[in-house]
Design a protein around this motif. Structure first.
Motif, PDB file in Angstrom:
ATOM      1  N   ALA A 623       0.820  -1.224   0.000  1.00  0.00           N
ATOM      2  CA  ALA A 623       0.000   0.000   0.000  1.00  0.00           C
ATOM      3  C   ALA A 623       0.846   1.263   0.000  1.00  0.00           C
ATOM      4  O   ALA A 623       0.406   2.308  -0.508  1.00  0.00           O
ATOM      5  CB  ALA A 623      -0.944  -0.006   1.201  1.00  0.00           C
ATOM      6  N   ALA A 628       1.542   1.235  -5.804  1.00  0.00           N
ATOM      7  CA  ALA A 628       0.197   1.413  -5.256  1.00  0.00           C
ATOM      8  C   ALA A 628      -0.255   2.859  -5.379  1.00  0.00           C
ATOM      9  O   ALA A 628      -1.422   3.137  -5.671  1.00  0.00           O
ATOM     10  CB  ALA A 628       0.167   0.957  -3.803  1.00  0.00           C
ATOM     11  N   ARG A 632      -3.590   4.154  -7.440  1.00  0.00           N
ATOM     12  CA  ARG A 632      -4.672   4.972  -6.878  1.00  0.00           C
ATOM     13  C   ARG A 632      -4.762   6.319  -7.583  1.00  0.00           C
ATOM     14  O   ARG A 632      -5.854   6.855  -7.781  1.00  0.00           O
ATOM     15  CB  ARG A 632      -4.450   5.162  -5.369  1.00  0.00           C
ATOM     16  CG  ARG A 632      -4.649   3.902  -4.556  1.00  0.00           C
ATOM     17  CD  ARG A 632      -4.661   4.206  -3.071  1.00  0.00           C
ATOM     18  NE  ARG A 632      -3.352   4.673  -2.634  1.00  0.00           N
ATOM     19  CZ  ARG A 632      -2.410   3.886  -2.107  1.00  0.00           C
ATOM     20  NH1 ARG A 632      -2.645   2.576  -1.982  1.00  0.00           N
ATOM     21  NH2 ARG A 632      -1.248   4.374  -1.734  1.00  0.00           N
ATOM     22  N   ALA A 639     -10.598   3.242  -7.451  1.00  0.00           N
ATOM     23  CA  ALA A 639      -9.682   2.314  -6.790  1.00  0.00           C
ATOM     24  C   ALA A 639     -10.124   2.092  -5.347  1.00  0.00           C
ATOM     25  O   ALA A 639     -10.464   3.033  -4.623  1.00  0.00           O
ATOM     26  CB  ALA A 639      -8.251   2.853  -6.833  1.00  0.00           C
ATOM     27  N   LEU A 641      -9.662  -1.000  -1.838  1.00  0.00           N
ATOM     28  CA  LEU A 641      -9.141  -2.256  -1.327  1.00  0.00           C
ATOM     29  C   LEU A 641     -10.281  -3.253  -1.192  1.00  0.00           C
ATOM     30  O   LEU A 641     -11.327  -2.940  -0.609  1.00  0.00           O
ATOM     31  CB  LEU A 641      -8.464  -2.050   0.028  1.00  0.00           C
ATOM     32  CG  LEU A 641      -7.005  -1.587   0.016  1.00  0.00           C
ATOM     33  CD1 LEU A 641      -6.543  -1.314   1.425  1.00  0.00           C
ATOM     34  CD2 LEU A 641      -6.110  -2.633  -0.643  1.00  0.00           C
ATOM     35  N   GLU A 651      -5.620  -3.859  -4.137  1.00  0.00           N
ATOM     36  CA  GLU A 651      -6.252  -2.693  -4.762  1.00  0.00           C
ATOM     37  C   GLU A 651      -7.011  -3.169  -5.997  1.00  0.00           C
ATOM     38  O   GLU A 651      -6.476  -3.937  -6.799  1.00  0.00           O
ATOM     39  CB  GLU A 651      -5.189  -1.675  -5.162  1.00  0.00           C
ATOM     40  CG  GLU A 651      -4.469  -1.011  -4.002  1.00  0.00           C
ATOM     41  CD  GLU A 651      -5.280   0.118  -3.388  1.00  0.00           C
ATOM     42  OE1 GLU A 651      -6.360   0.409  -3.917  1.00  0.00           O
ATOM     43  OE2 GLU A 651      -4.833   0.695  -2.383  1.00  0.00           O
TER      44      GLU A 651
END
Length: 1231
Positions: A623, A628, A632, A639, A641, A651
């Motif tokens: 993350a 990541a 995002r 996006a 989780l 993701e």
């Protein structure tokens, strides 16, 4: 093999050695003689020129022993001498080369016929030479202009109506350098013209004659490569020349315009187009234009080492930040292009001299590229290829010269592309170029053409380019500015062409497909076509650096658009192509070109991944990583989780859909979201047409809401579940039936996913709530096969009686065992048939409202019918005629008809059903394609009544099956990824299909028997009244199983005409007024009369393409009366009053007129009178039509006293109106 005779324009074919050579193909207007394009065919000058050419060719042949004779030989001596003379070594070599070096001898002849038609008539260039001399004198006499501030110099020219095309970054008042002008130090003719390598572009575009104007080195300084200073000086130099040409004393009669390549203002040039004045400088007949291109001298103070691809030469900041700025490879390339015209000219000349086939191979490659939108034209072109002519030369140069070794590779050979040699033919070079384009990934493996001076810049410095192919000067990357999506499209097209050329079929020559056919049609080329309006575009992260490197804000938007879409779609697509109009010349009073705000995006889908609903990104453990964060940042609010069934937390991006139709739109949803997020384009400015096509396959919303309110389970899966449940119910009755049920086979299009509309049930509870125009319940056909038994009778009539008994027993057992089920035995279909035909069926309506129509298959019927047709099959025909006895002719004819029905209904129909159902599971777009094509046939009043539903499915299947054969050859395209593209491909085929040759569809995946091809299928005469289409499969070699009853020749020609009109209307997709419904709007002007029906009593009217909701939403004056009128006598499967009336009229007046009707909710019939009945004829009993007397006015004629009759049209129409009382609103006749 050279042609002995000169090919003349307009001839259809030329024959040589039994080989047919097409001269003017489907795109003949683009390959007509340049003389005709310039001055029109038939001019006396053209005839003179062609006459001289013919005379010149004749002079090369001196006859036997060098003496030509103008008179034929008076005896056979000359003939004998000619016959005995063996072919020369050169002739034998030519024959062998045509076979070894080309695909075939006919392919070489076709190439020889094509090449002269795509090249300019250089013998007409005398006026151009005069003009170039005049222009050279004018440019050499221009006076110098002292140094001035760029803005002051611009204002002076602006006063003369000339705008200076300064590119970004524009000069300001604080600019501390100046512009000036001196006459050119040298003027060179460069490009393709001097080497005679020019090739005609598409859509009548002119040939380009490039004139390099070398600017004196004294005009520049060492640091002019920075911040556009050189480009500004170049722009001023160009504008000064433009002002001189526009002056009254210039002495040149031309239109002077600005033009550019790839929409890049930094590459602006002058375009000179001649005016017709009849002077010695008038080169209008050459159909050419001159491009004046300012270039750098060899002694320029600007060091080329400063223009390395990794350097940043546009500074948007100062101090330490300037040293950290990104490279400007495209900006640097725009300057480097000013150094290459002379080296490219010399290199092309060297290649042409070294390799005899180079010029022909280059012409073939350019023709191939132009036909696919990789060049200029009036239609949309692929982004990055507008003005990229040097790319094709560089590709051939790479093949001939090889690749420059990479010094960074140690321990093994650094050369990956070795030279092919100089002895290849033009066709072999062309194929090698396609193979390179189809196999090599220039974004992963950089390529450098062999150069005399080695690498000018180290290979690693090209990493700032997306794809790399460096030319022989080791200076310019010819792929700079071409998006990767465009290169992937080029790779795809090259692979498809190789697939066509690799086909070894002799009966189908791919020459037309490769070189003559226009492949720029969006609807048949791409799976998804998206129209984007860039007027409101605003980048989410605008970059001044990227804008300056790309040359303009417009280019920056297109670059961001292309890169973002390619990244977001990922493996869902094979290629993402951005298409836009070709760059057009503009007025000198305007500094920069006006860019079209509308662009198109074409997607080639990978059906395996295109429609998935979830995209996975980095896991939760990553993350905090850059990957990541980038995920995002790219997807924004989409996006999130998510935890999945396997326990992983990653993701993800999820695309919510509610129906199968919406799932097919997922690629479009992704594009729309990305364009809105990254380019600031409103969703309303992103348009596609998939929803419009979907609406044609759905019931109106108000009718669909009625089904939803009744909580009815609809759709293909629900119909399949109802069928499975019925099978279980029937097989559970084995103890109550005389014979056990062996198999139950579905043969309905509703059970193989190809029905136009989703299947819907109609239970009694819902029937009362639906209007009468929406109460059609389609029965689904099934076939019941019992176990074999010797208790069946050997009489055909008795077998039909036994079937009735079986149906009665089965109906009773079903109704006793299944609650709410109703079963009815039905005999006949209102048509007179023999008593040996299968006429009985069992009509079943389940409690849920599903209807089935069951028939019994008894295998022994086939043997009994064969015996009735021919009771002595072992006796030869010539002996059988002399034997006494034999079958009764009437019974034999009845048996023939019954056997044909038996074979179609019980043998081919189940097999066809299984194969089509398998294709629907194998290809996601197949079912939708079939449904759309059926809808098209129905909307044009052809489906069912003239064209069977099964043959439509076969035609559509030919575009999805690998190895599918069209007119004896394998398919040249791969399976469409969406139903919209599949529909377009079918329409494209129908508009040009030569149905006389037939269509072979390998539906069952079996190999054809050796020596048997589709071409061996017997040809049905187009003048016959039986079906003329031949659509054969492995089990139907004759090809008439589904076309024996139609379409006939008249209807087949009608289909071709309607398909051409539909294809023409679909071309409007490139304009703003495109409406999908127009493709399904049927014209009625060609019918002799139209029968209008009352829509409120038609049970299928809600399926009409243009159904009027007011028909089922009318409210009467009295509520209780409306309830009474809306009551129905219960569920009636298959009840369609319009179809019943159509069948009655077709049977009663089959010899009077031909009638057409839309079976899917049509409210009109169209009919045309038999043209043979419009002429007077002698009266006879049982003439076959309603007649009225007509007497000859000329009493002296031979027909005096004899009664003549003509068709009594008024009586026929009156009788039709009487037959359709309650259904027919009126009849309109067309005069």
């Amino acid at each position: 093999m050279a042609l002995d005779k000169k090919r003349k324009r307009g001839s259809a074919v030329e024959k040589d050695s039994n080989v047919i050579l097409p001269v003017n193909g489907p795109d003949e207007e683009d390959y007509e003689m340049v003389s005709d394009a310039a001055s029109g065919s038939g001019s006396s000058d053209d005839d003179d020129v062609e006459g001289h050419e013919t005379a010149a060719e004749d002079d090369q042949w001196g006859g036997i022993d060098g003496q030509a004779s103008s008179k034929p030989a008076l005896n056979g001596a000359a003939k004998d001498l000619h016959k005995k003379k063996p072919p020369t070594a050169q002739e034998l070599r030519s024959i062998k080369d045509a076979t070894d070096l080309y695909r075939s001898s006919s392919f070489k002849l076709q190439i020889d016929a094509l090449l002269p038609n795509v090249r300019p008539k250089y013998q007409r260039s005398t006026p151009l030479d005069h003009f170039l001399h005049t222009l050279h004198s004018l440019l050499s006499s221009l006076t110098s202009i002292p140094p001035k501030h760029p803005l002051a110099a611009s204002r002076e020219l602006q006063a003369k109506g000339i705008a200076v095309p300064y590119p970004l970054p524009l000069p300001t008042e604080d600019t501390n350098w100046k512009v000036s002008f001196e006459k050119p130090s040298e003027i060179l003719l460069v490009g393709s013209w001097p080497n005679k390598l020019s090739v005609k572009a598409k859509d009548g575009e002119r040939f380009s004659v490039d004139l390099a104007v070398i600017m004196p080195g004294d005009l520049f300084q060492e640091k002019d490569y920075l911040n556009g200073r050189y480009l500004h000086k170049r722009a001023y130099y160009l504008a000064t020349i433009a002002a001189a040409l526009e002056g009254r004393k210039s002495g040149v009669n031309v239109d002077v315009l600005y033009g550019t390549a790839r929409g890049d203002p930094r590459l602006t040039c002058l375009i000179l187009r001649p005016k017709t004045d009849g002077s010695q400088n008038d080169f209008t007949r050459l159909d050419a234009e001159i491009r004046i291109i300012p270039t750098l001298p060899s002694n320029s103070p600007i060091l080329l080492t400063r223009l390395s691809p990794k350097r940043c030469n546009v500074r948007t900041s100062s101090g330490e930040e300037a040293s950290n700025e990104l490279a400007t490879p495209l900006y640097n390339t725009s300057i480097l292009l000013s150094t290459t015209p002379r080296p490219h000219l010399l290199r092309m000349h060297s290649l042409k001299e070294r390799v005899y086939a180079f010029s022909d191979a280059l012409a073939l490659l350019r023709v191939w590229a132009n036909q696919r939108g990789y060049g200029q034209g009036n239609r949309l072109c692929i982004r990055g290829f507008d003005g990229a002519g040097s790319l094709w030369c560089t590709i051939l140069d790479l093949l001939i010269s090889g690749e420059e070794p990479n010094p960074n590779v140690v321990g093994k050979s650094s050369v990956t592309k070795k030279p092919l040699g100089k002895g290849l033919s033009s066709y072999q070079l062309f194929r090698a170029a396609l193979d390179l384009l189809a196999r090599h990934d220039f974004s992963q493996s950089h390529v450098f053409v062999k150069s005399d001076r080695g690498h000018r810049f180290p290979p690693e410095e090209y990493d700032s380019h997306e794809a790399v192919l460096v030319d022989s000067t080791s200076t310019v990357n010819v792929l700079a500015g071409i998006p990767l999506g465009s290169l992937e499209m080029l790779k795809h097209d090259a692979a498809l062409t190789l697939e066509a050329l690799n086909e070894n079929s002799i009966s189908e020559d791919p020459f037309s497909e490769v070189f003559l056919k226009d492949h720029r049609d969006l609807q048949s080329r791409f799976d998804v076509v998206i129209r984007v309006d860039l007027s409101s575009a605003q980048l989410r992260e605008p970059s001044l650096h990227a804008t300056l490197d790309l040359g303009s804000p417009y280019n920056a938007v297109l670059s961001t658009l292309s890169c973002s879409l390619r990244h977001g779609l990922g493996d869902r697509v094979k290629a993402v192509a951005v298409l836009h109009p070709s760059g057009q010349a503009w007025s000198l009073s305007q500094a920069h070109p006006t860019n079209q705000p509308t662009v198109y995006i074409g997607l080639l889908l990978d059906a395996e991944h295109a429609f998935r609903l979830v995209d996975h990104g980095p896991s939760a453990e990553e993350a905090e990583t850059m990957a990541a964060q980038r995920f995002r940042d790219f997807w924004g609010e989409k996006a999130e989780l998510r935890r999945f069934k396997d326990g992983s937390i990653v993701e993800s991006v999820v695309w919510d859909v509610k129906t199968a139709d919406e799932r097919a739109h997922v690629p479009f949803y992704i594009c729309r979201y990305i364009l809105h997020r990254h380019c600031g384009i409103p969703e309303s400015d992103v348009q596609h047409w998939q929803t419009s096509f979907d609406s044609l396959l759905r019931l109106p919303e108000s009718i669909a809401d009625m089904y939803k309110s009744a909580t009815l389970e609809t759709g293909f899966k629900a119909a399949q579940s109802a069928f499975d449940q019925l099978v279980k119910s029937i097989k559970a009755l084995d103890d109550e039936l005389p014979l056990a049920v062996l198999n139950i086979s579905p043969v309905s299009e509703s059970l193989r996913y190809t029905n136009v509309f989703n299947p819907t049930p109609l239970p009694r509870s819902a029937a009362a709530a639906l209007p009468q125009c929406a109460q059609y319940l389609a029965p689904m056909d099934i076939i019941i096969e019992f176990e074999k038994s010797g208790r069946w009778p050997d009489d055909l009539r008795a077998i039909q009686k036994i079937k009735l008994a079986f149906f009665e027993r089965l109906a009773t057992a079903l109704m006793n065992s299944t609650q709410g089920l109703k079963a009815t035995v039905v005999v006949g279909d209102f048509k007179p048939v023999s008593d040996v035909q299968d006429i009985a069926k069992l009509e079943i309506v389940t409690l849920q409202g599903w209807a089935f129509s069951a028939r019994i298959w008894h295998e022994r019927e086939a043997h009994l019918l064969d015996t009735t047709i021919d009771d002595k099959p072992h006796v030869p025909k010539h002996l059988k005629q002399n034997l006494p006895g034999g079958p009764d002719p009437k019974e034999r004819q009845a048996a023939i008809v019954a056997k044909e029905l038996y074979t179609r209904r019980f043998i081919h129909a189940p097999r066809h059903h299984r194969a089509i159902a398998a294709l629907c599971h194998r290809f996601t777009a197949f079912a939708g394609t079939v449904r759309l094509v059926k809808r098209w046939f129905a909307s044009h009043w052809l489906l069912g009544n003239h064209v069977s539903r099964e043959v439509v499915e076969l035609i559509c299947a030919s575009f999805f099956l690998i190895g599918g054969q069209l007119s004896g050859s394998k398919q040249l395209v791969r399976a469409p990824g969406t139903k919209e593209r599949g529909f377009a491909r079918v329409i494209e085929m129908l508009k040009d299909w030569e149905w006389e040759k037939g269509l072979f569809v390998p539906l069952y995946g079996e190999e054809q028997p050796e020596g048997e091809t589709a071409s061996t299928v017997p040809v049905t005469s187009p003048s016959s009244r039986t079906g003329v289409w031949k659509v054969s499969t492995e089990f139907d070699r004759d090809g008439h199983m589904w076309t024996s009853n139609g379409p006939d020749a008249v209807v087949a020609r009608r289909i071709r005409a309607v398909a051409k009109a539909t294809w023409g209307a679909s071309q409007e997709i490139e304009s703003e007024g495109y409406d999908v419904v127009t493709l399904f709007a049927h014209p009625t002007k060609d019918y002799d009369f139209i029968i209008e029906l009352e829509p409120s009593v038609l049970s299928r009217y809600c399926q009409n393409v243009k159904a009027d909701p007011n028909v089922w939403q009318r409210k009467g004056k009295y509520v209780n009366l409306s309830k009474q009128t809306s009551s129905t006598p219960g569920v009636r499967p298959g009840f369609d009053p319009a179809q019943f009336l159509f069948d009655d009229l077709s049977n009663a007046y089959k010899d009077t007129f031909k009638i057409f009707y839309d079976p899917l909710g049509g409210d009109r019939f169209g009919a045309v009178w038999d043209p043979t009945l419009k002429e007077a004829r002698t009266f006879r009993v049982l003439g076959g039509f309603s007649s009225i007397p007509k007497w000859k006015e000329d009493e002296s004629s031979k027909e005096k006293g004899k009664g003549l009759v003509v068709l009594n049209q008024e009586a026929v129409l009156a009788e039709i109106e009487r037959m359709g009382a309650g259904l027919i609103k009126g009849i309109t006749t067309h005069i």
